[in-house]
Design a protein around this motif. Structure first.
Motif, PDB file in Angstrom:
ATOM      1  N   ARG A   1       0.834  -1.211   0.000  1.00  0.00           N
ATOM      2  CA  ARG A   1       0.000   0.000   0.000  1.00  0.00           C
ATOM      3  C   ARG A   1       0.868   1.260   0.000  1.00  0.00           C
ATOM      4  O   ARG A   1       0.584   2.229  -0.711  1.00  0.00           O
ATOM      5  N   TRP A   2       1.949   1.227   0.790  1.00  0.00           N
ATOM      6  CA  TRP A   2       2.820   2.407   0.864  1.00  0.00           C
ATOM      7  C   TRP A   2       3.677   2.532  -0.397  1.00  0.00           C
ATOM      8  O   TRP A   2       3.961   3.652  -0.836  1.00  0.00           O
ATOM      9  N   HIS A   3       4.077   1.400  -0.989  1.00  0.00           N
ATOM     10  CA  HIS A   3       4.824   1.472  -2.246  1.00  0.00           C
ATOM     11  C   HIS A   3       3.980   2.110  -3.345  1.00  0.00           C
ATOM     12  O   HIS A   3       4.481   2.935  -4.129  1.00  0.00           O
ATOM     13  N   LEU A   4       2.718   1.724  -3.410  1.00  0.00           N
ATOM     14  CA  LEU A   4       1.851   2.302  -4.442  1.00  0.00           C
ATOM     15  C   LEU A   4       1.622   3.789  -4.198  1.00  0.00           C
ATOM     16  O   LEU A   4       1.568   4.590  -5.142  1.00  0.00           O
ATOM     17  N   GLN A   5       1.464   4.190  -2.945  1.00  0.00           N
ATOM     18  CA  GLN A   5       1.299   5.616  -2.645  1.00  0.00           C
ATOM     19  C   GLN A   5       2.543   6.398  -3.025  1.00  0.00           C
ATOM     20  O   GLN A   5       2.464   7.515  -3.561  1.00  0.00           O
ATOM     21  N   MET A   6       3.715   5.825  -2.794  1.00  0.00           N
ATOM     22  CA  MET A   6       4.946   6.505  -3.156  1.00  0.00           C
ATOM     23  C   MET A   6       5.110   6.568  -4.670  1.00  0.00           C
ATOM     24  O   MET A   6       5.510   7.603  -5.229  1.00  0.00           O
ATOM     25  N   LEU A   7       4.782   5.484  -5.376  1.00  0.00           N
ATOM     26  CA  LEU A   7       4.901   5.494  -6.834  1.00  0.00           C
ATOM     27  C   LEU A   7       3.968   6.513  -7.468  1.00  0.00           C
ATOM     28  O   LEU A   7       4.303   7.116  -8.495  1.00  0.00           O
ATOM     29  N   ALA A   8       2.787   6.714  -6.890  1.00  0.00           N
ATOM     30  CA  ALA A   8       1.870   7.707  -7.442  1.00  0.00           C
ATOM     31  C   ALA A   8       2.461   9.106  -7.387  1.00  0.00           C
ATOM     32  O   ALA A   8       2.093   9.975  -8.190  1.00  0.00           O
ATOM     33  N   LYS A   9       3.419   9.324  -6.470  1.00  0.00           N
ATOM     34  CA  LYS A   9       4.055  10.633  -6.352  1.00  0.00           C
ATOM     35  C   LYS A   9       5.301  10.750  -7.204  1.00  0.00           C
ATOM     36  O   LYS A   9       5.598  11.835  -7.736  1.00  0.00           O
ATOM     37  N   VAL A  10       6.040   9.638  -7.401  1.00  0.00           N
ATOM     38  CA  VAL A  10       7.345   9.713  -8.077  1.00  0.00           C
ATOM     39  C   VAL A  10       7.327   8.986  -9.410  1.00  0.00           C
ATOM     40  O   VAL A  10       8.389   8.683  -9.963  1.00  0.00           O
ATOM     41  N   ALA A  11       6.147   8.699  -9.968  1.00  0.00           N
ATOM     42  CA  ALA A  11       6.075   7.889 -11.184  1.00  0.00           C
ATOM     43  C   ALA A  11       6.612   8.611 -12.401  1.00  0.00           C
ATOM     44  O   ALA A  11       7.025   7.963 -13.366  1.00  0.00           O
ATOM     45  N   GLU A  12       6.600   9.928 -12.410  1.00  0.00           N
ATOM     46  CA  GLU A  12       7.036  10.659 -13.588  1.00  0.00           C
ATOM     47  C   GLU A  12       8.530  10.477 -13.785  1.00  0.00           C
ATOM     48  O   GLU A  12       9.326  10.729 -12.893  1.00  0.00           O
TER      49      GLU A  12
ATOM     50  N   LEU B  68      -4.553   2.152  -9.360  1.00  0.00           N
ATOM     51  CA  LEU B  68      -5.066   2.998 -10.441  1.00  0.00           C
ATOM     52  C   LEU B  68      -4.554   4.427 -10.326  1.00  0.00           C
ATOM     53  O   LEU B  68      -4.434   5.130 -11.333  1.00  0.00           O
ATOM     54  N   ARG B  69      -4.258   4.878  -9.115  1.00  0.00           N
ATOM     55  CA  ARG B  69      -3.683   6.218  -8.982  1.00  0.00           C
ATOM     56  C   ARG B  69      -2.285   6.272  -9.600  1.00  0.00           C
ATOM     57  O   ARG B  69      -1.883   7.304 -10.159  1.00  0.00           O
ATOM     58  N   VAL B  70      -1.538   5.188  -9.490  1.00  0.00           N
ATOM     59  CA  VAL B  70      -0.236   5.144 -10.161  1.00  0.00           C
ATOM     60  C   VAL B  70      -0.431   5.167 -11.680  1.00  0.00           C
ATOM     61  O   VAL B  70       0.302   5.862 -12.401  1.00  0.00           O
ATOM     62  N   CYS B  71      -1.420   4.434 -12.180  1.00  0.00           N
ATOM     63  CA  CYS B  71      -1.712   4.473 -13.620  1.00  0.00           C
ATOM     64  C   CYS B  71      -2.097   5.877 -14.063  1.00  0.00           C
ATOM     65  O   CYS B  71      -1.703   6.332 -15.148  1.00  0.00           O
ATOM     66  N   LYS B  72      -2.851   6.570 -13.242  1.00  0.00           N
ATOM     67  CA  LYS B  72      -3.239   7.940 -13.576  1.00  0.00           C
ATOM     68  C   LYS B  72      -2.017   8.852 -13.624  1.00  0.00           C
ATOM     69  O   LYS B  72      -1.914   9.723 -14.496  1.00  0.00           O
ATOM     70  N   ALA B  73      -1.070   8.648 -12.693  1.00  0.00           N
ATOM     71  CA  ALA B  73       0.160   9.443 -12.728  1.00  0.00           C
ATOM     72  C   ALA B  73       0.964   9.157 -13.983  1.00  0.00           C
ATOM     73  O   ALA B  73       1.567  10.061 -14.573  1.00  0.00           O
ATOM     74  N   LEU B  74       0.991   7.897 -14.428  1.00  0.00           N
ATOM     75  CA  LEU B  74       1.690   7.566 -15.666  1.00  0.00           C
ATOM     76  C   LEU B  74       0.994   8.159 -16.879  1.00  0.00           C
ATOM     77  O   LEU B  74       1.636   8.501 -17.879  1.00  0.00           O
ATOM     78  N   LEU B  75      -0.328   8.270 -16.804  1.00  0.00           N
ATOM     79  CA  LEU B  75      -1.062   8.880 -17.923  1.00  0.00           C
ATOM     80  C   LEU B  75      -0.615  10.313 -18.165  1.00  0.00           C
ATOM     81  O   LEU B  75      -0.578  10.784 -19.302  1.00  0.00           O
ATOM     82  N   ARG B  76      -0.279  11.040 -17.101  1.00  0.00           N
ATOM     83  CA  ARG B  76       0.117  12.435 -17.255  1.00  0.00           C
ATOM     84  C   ARG B  76       1.421  12.567 -18.044  1.00  0.00           C
ATOM     85  O   ARG B  76       1.668  13.608 -18.650  1.00  0.00           O
ATOM     86  N   THR B  77       2.234  11.531 -18.024  1.00  0.00           N
ATOM     87  CA  THR B  77       3.493  11.577 -18.765  1.00  0.00           C
ATOM     88  C   THR B  77       3.348  11.076 -20.191  1.00  0.00           C
ATOM     89  O   THR B  77       4.346  10.979 -20.905  1.00  0.00           O
ATOM     90  N   GLY B  78       2.136  10.740 -20.614  1.00  0.00           N
ATOM     91  CA  GLY B  78       1.911  10.292 -21.980  1.00  0.00           C
ATOM     92  C   GLY B  78       1.638   8.817 -22.103  1.00  0.00           C
ATOM     93  O   GLY B  78       1.182   8.352 -23.150  1.00  0.00           O
ATOM     94  N   GLY B  79       1.922   8.031 -21.059  1.00  0.00           N
ATOM     95  CA  GLY B  79       1.654   6.598 -21.110  1.00  0.00           C
ATOM     96  C   GLY B  79       2.525   5.896 -22.132  1.00  0.00           C
ATOM     97  O   GLY B  79       3.697   6.180 -22.310  1.00  0.00           O
ATOM     98  N   GLY B  80       1.940   4.955 -22.832  1.00  0.00           N
ATOM     99  CA  GLY B  80       2.658   4.178 -23.829  1.00  0.00           C
ATOM    100  C   GLY B  80       1.973   2.856 -24.048  1.00  0.00           C
ATOM    101  O   GLY B  80       0.897   2.563 -23.496  1.00  0.00           O
ATOM    102  N   GLY B  81       2.616   2.027 -24.873  1.00  0.00           N
ATOM    103  CA  GLY B  81       2.008   0.733 -25.173  1.00  0.00           C
ATOM    104  C   GLY B  81       1.889  -0.147 -23.955  1.00  0.00           C
ATOM    105  O   GLY B  81       0.895  -0.860 -23.782  1.00  0.00           O
ATOM    106  N   GLY B  82       2.929  -0.134 -23.090  1.00  0.00           N
ATOM    107  CA  GLY B  82       2.854  -0.959 -21.899  1.00  0.00           C
ATOM    108  C   GLY B  82       1.726  -0.556 -20.976  1.00  0.00           C
ATOM    109  O   GLY B  82       1.041  -1.413 -20.405  1.00  0.00           O
ATOM    110  N   LEU B  83       1.509   0.734 -20.802  1.00  0.00           N
ATOM    111  CA  LEU B  83       0.409   1.190 -19.955  1.00  0.00           C
ATOM    112  C   LEU B  83      -0.935   0.832 -20.571  1.00  0.00           C
ATOM    113  O   LEU B  83      -1.874   0.463 -19.851  1.00  0.00           O
TER     114      LEU B  83
END
Length: 874
Positions: free
Chosen positions: A535-546, A574-589
């Protein structure tokens, strides 16, 4: 209803104090103020009970008498009650004076037209001066207390209406030193002097003898003109040194006359001489008021305060020390020498570590060191730095320790950071530099914060210290690099501190934020854990995913998706996925979102994944960023998907906005078999994918097509737009225009533009050019074909200052068939869909020309007549 008993009033006041707004909204609240005033004159209530009633009027005057008329009536009643008191000693006189003053000020009734004000002010001034104000004001033993209360009331009025007592300066000054309360009178005189000096300087007027002892100005003891020009917040009410902006705004250099200078110096000296008799807090207030008043006066050197410094520099009273620092900030080297500055720094340094003083007192001295006003600061205005004369050797005993309480540790660490920022060379024989000591201290704090199941306060202290170090030493990589490694080790030991890391990343700048994000991102994806730490790893990734490399994050998420079984973990994923969306995502996402949309157990999570996939597949980068941006505050909803969809509404819906586009009709142009409007379009800001839609009311024209412009910029002129017209009848019309466009932020907007006018002449089309030599026969054939089904008329066409030849060349040149300039022209105009207008302009005179016209559509005659008669005005 008769007066209430003491028990009834106690119950009523208790209910009011529990909830004043609810009580006033009830049935009993309507008459509370009236009942309180009436029972003040009741003989059944004791004086202590009446004092409690007056205390309520002092605490809640705005609730009891909310408007000016009610406050005026209440103050009048209180003054009448004061007059009616018997001459024996009473504890009600002082509360009545305070209540009447408070009600007038809070209710907004204080003014020159107020009857209660005209009664209260002479009464207060007379009591303050020790005059006989009539019977009912108690024996001589009570006069001193009444005099002090009157001075306090006048000081309150002067604070709320600066300059009100400007005309009483001389009278108040003459009273100082006589028998009476010294402290209230000194503070009143100092406040009045300060306000009057500032207001007189702003208005450009002189003191005009206001300071002459025993003299009152001819306008009366109070000046409503100055009070109306004054500001209710003319100066701070507590000693403090102003910022640079405040000094620039408030410091008005003024030069009084020699007479006023002499009297002002005498008045200030008189106040300073009596300051010994005041309490420390009152002395501090007096010194600050006088310093504020004199800091912009020419001819009034601050040397007047020099005798006071002999005792003030050695004072143990915190309020007086604070006032000394305020004077130093105001006058600097004009009052304080370098020796005084060294003495102050030594005193502050020693007192900040004195074992007999309490921790709050230590914090006060440390704050004074951190905010010390230097005589000649080296750095720019507002930059944090240690005083130049504060050497590291002097502060060696102020180094922070893990044994200190958190507030003292942070204050000492702040001072240590400022010393490290000076980049001083290490002395010979020194065991360790301040920077090395600070690194060891941070390491100790990090070790305590990393203890399993340790107190959360220890972790909070470490993050506060990290933020403090980053703020002071942001430009020193040698300090930030070990701090970043320490933070990474702390997260590795206690992922439960992820909320603290997120808060730290929100507060720090890019010097620490960017490298810390990268280190934490690597820490999460390289040491996955599928237990409670997920749970804490996902919360941290949502902040530093970019970041640039997202493959490791996607691999982590694909592995973590199997372990996200409950709703909370799925939302964190899903919040981590949303953070990745802001960077443009990609095929893997895209692949991951499709898998989540099929496999997640919770329908809310599946809907989220499906929505993110749709946004990723259909929206471009800028518009996707706006769609995923923060939404407007909305009430909490049962489904997080519905709440988030509200944030998308601003982007996915068309919004109506004021138009940044201007549209106008250009010169006439002939193109094809239909008349066209040439439109000029301008924009005040960049717009994209512009679509212009046109509408004509009624059935005069066929539906008009839309016009499209890919991009419009203010700096680049756009090419003219051509709008084909398809009139069903040759008649003028109004075009209603609607613009649909996309803003640079990705929003789709629509706006209504001002209507465009289609004139009768905009529908004119020329006939095909006849063979050369057959122009006359061609025109005569058209002329004869109009009758008998058409109509014929004659119109007088004014020429004005222009001749016939100029008129034809300006307006009718494309339609001329036969020309014999400058006297005769035959003109043929084709009007869609299938009409024509023929004109014979012959035998021109000085002021006009007769025009014979024929048409095959009689409905055109009025329009043609109006057009010809208006040509001269064009």
């Amino acid at each position: 209803m008769g007066p209430l008993s003491r028990e009834a009033w106690a119950q009523r006041l208790g209910a009011f104090r529990a909830s004043p707004s609810a009580f006033m909204a009830g049935a009993e609240g309507e008459n509370l103020g009236r009942d309180l005033l009436n029972d003040l004159r009741s003989e059944k209530l004791s004086e202590p009970t009446k004092v409690s009633l007056l205390a309520l009027s002092l605490e809640y005057p705005a609730q009891l008498w909310p408007d000016a008329p009610a406050a005026e009536a209440a103050a009048t009643f209180l003054l009448d009650t004061l007059v009616l008191l018997p001459p024996r000693p009473s504890v009600l006189r002082r509360p009545l004076l305070l209540a009447a003053t408070t009600v007038l000020v809070v209710g907004g009734a204080l003014g020159p037209t107020s009857g209660a004000s005209s009664r209260l002010l002479p009464l207060l001034l007379g009591l303050a001066l020790g005059q006989d104000v009539g019977r009912g004001f108690g024996p001589a033993s009570e006069q001193r207390l009444l005099q002090a209360t009157a001075c306090e009331c006048l000081r309150e009025l002067e604070s709320c209406k600066p300059g009100l007592l400007g005309g009483s300066l001389g009278v108040l000054r003459s009273l100082l030193g006589q028998v009476g309360p010294v402290q209230p009178l000194s503070l009143l005189l100092a406040l009045t002097l300060c306000n009057t000096l500032v207001l007189q300087s702003r208005s450009g007027a002189g003191m005009q003898g206001l300071l002459m002892a025993g003299i009152s100005t001819g306008g009366g003891p109070w000046d409503w003109t100055l009070a109306e020009e004054g500001d209710a917040h003319l100066q701070p009410q507590a000693p403090s040194w102003p910022t640079a902006e405040e000094r620039e705004q408030d410091l008005v250099v003024r030069e009084p006359s020699p007479e006023d200078t002499r009297e002002l110096r005498a008045a200030v000296a008189q106040l300073l001489d009596t300051s010994y008799l005041l309490t420390p807090v009152a002395q501090a207030q007096l010194l600050w008021l006088l310093g504020w008043a004199l800091r912009g006066l020419r001819g009034q050197p601050p040397v007047l305060f020099k005798p006071q410094l002999v005792r003030l520099l050695g004072t143990a009273q915190l309020a007086l020390l604070h006032s000394v620092l305020a004077l130093k900030a105001a006058f600097g080297e004009a009052l304080f020498t370098a020796q005084d500055e060294v003495l102050l720094l030594h005193r502050l340094t020693l007192a900040a570590q004195h074992p007999a003083l309490s921790p709050p007192t230590h914090l006060f001295y440390l704050h004074c060191l951190l905010s010390f006003p230097e005589n000649w600061p080296l750095g720019p205005e507002g930059e944090e730095a240690t005083p130049l004369l504060l050497r590291p050797q002097l502060c060696r005993s102020l180094t922070p320790s893990l044994l200190h309480d958190p507030m003292t540790l942070l204050a000492r660490l702040h001072l240590l950071c400022l010393l490290c920022a000076e980049d001083e060379e290490e002395e010979r024989g020194q065991v360790q530099s301040p920077r090395q000591y600070m690194e060891k201290l941070l390491a100790g704090l990090q070790q305590r914060a990393a203890l399993d199941h340790g107190p959360r306060a220890l972790a909070t202290l470490f993050f506060q210290a990290s933020y403090l170090v980053t703020s002071c030493l942001a430009g020193q990589p040698t300090v930030l690099t070990p701090l970043i490694h320490g933070l990474a080790q702390l997260y590795r030991a206690r992922p439960v501190l992820a909320p603290h890391f997120v808060d730290l990343l929100d507060q720090v700048g890019p010097e620490l934020g960017e490298p810390l994000r990268e280190v934490l991102r690597q820490e999460v994806v390289s040491r996955p854990g599928w237990d409670e730490a997920l749970r804490w790893h996902l919360q941290m990734l949502a902040k530093v995913a970019e970041g640039d490399d997202q493959s490791a994050i996607l691999s982590f998420l694909q592995a973590a998706a199997v372990h996200c079984t409950d709703w909370g973990l799925q939302q964190a994923l899903l919040r981590v996925c949303k953070a990745l969306l802001r960077t443009g995502g990609g095929g893997g996402l895209s692949d991951l979102l499709q898998v989540l949309a099929r496999q997640l157990e919770d329908p809310d999570g599946r809907d989220h994944a499906r929505l993110y996939y749709i946004l990723l597949a259909h929206l471009a980068g800028p518009k996707l960023g706006v769609a995923l941006g923060p939404s407007l505050p909305a009430p909490a909803l049962a489904s997080s998907l519905v709440a988030e969809n509200q944030g998308f509404a601003a982007t996915l819906m068309v919004q109506e906005t004021p138009a940044p586009i201007r549209l106008s009709v250009g010169p006439q142009k002939f193109k094809g078999p239909l008349p066209v409007l040439q439109l000029q379009v301008e924009t005040l800001e960049p717009v994209y994918s512009l679509e212009l839609r046109f509408r004509v009311e009624g059935q005069l024209y066929a539906p008009l097509g839309a016009l499209y412009v890919p991009c419009l910029c203010p700096s680049r002129p756009a090419h003219p737009l051509v709008l084909p017209l398809q009139p069903r009848r040759p008649a003028p019309a109004r075009l209603y225009v609607q613009a649909l466009y996309t803003t640079p932020s990705g929003l789709t907007c629509h706006a209504h533009l001002p209507p465009l006018s289609v004139n009768f002449s905009d529908l004119f089309l020329p006939f095909p050019q006849p063979p050369k030599g057959t122009e006359s026969e061609f025109f005569e054939g058209l002329w004869d074909s109009c009758l008998p089904k058409g109509a014929e008329s004659r119109v007088w066409c004014p020429l004005g200052p222009q001749g016939l030849e100029t008129l034809v060349s300006c307006h009718l040149e494309p339609f001329v068939v036969v020309a014999q300039p400058p006297t005769s022209y035959h003109i043929a105009v084709r009007l869609p869909p299938d009409s024509m207008l023929l004109l014979r302009l012959e035998a021109a005179q000085v002021d006009g020309v007769p025009v014979a016209l024929r048409t095959d559509d009689w409905a055109i005659l009025p329009l043609a007549g109006d057009y010809l008669r208006g040509l001269s005005a064009c």
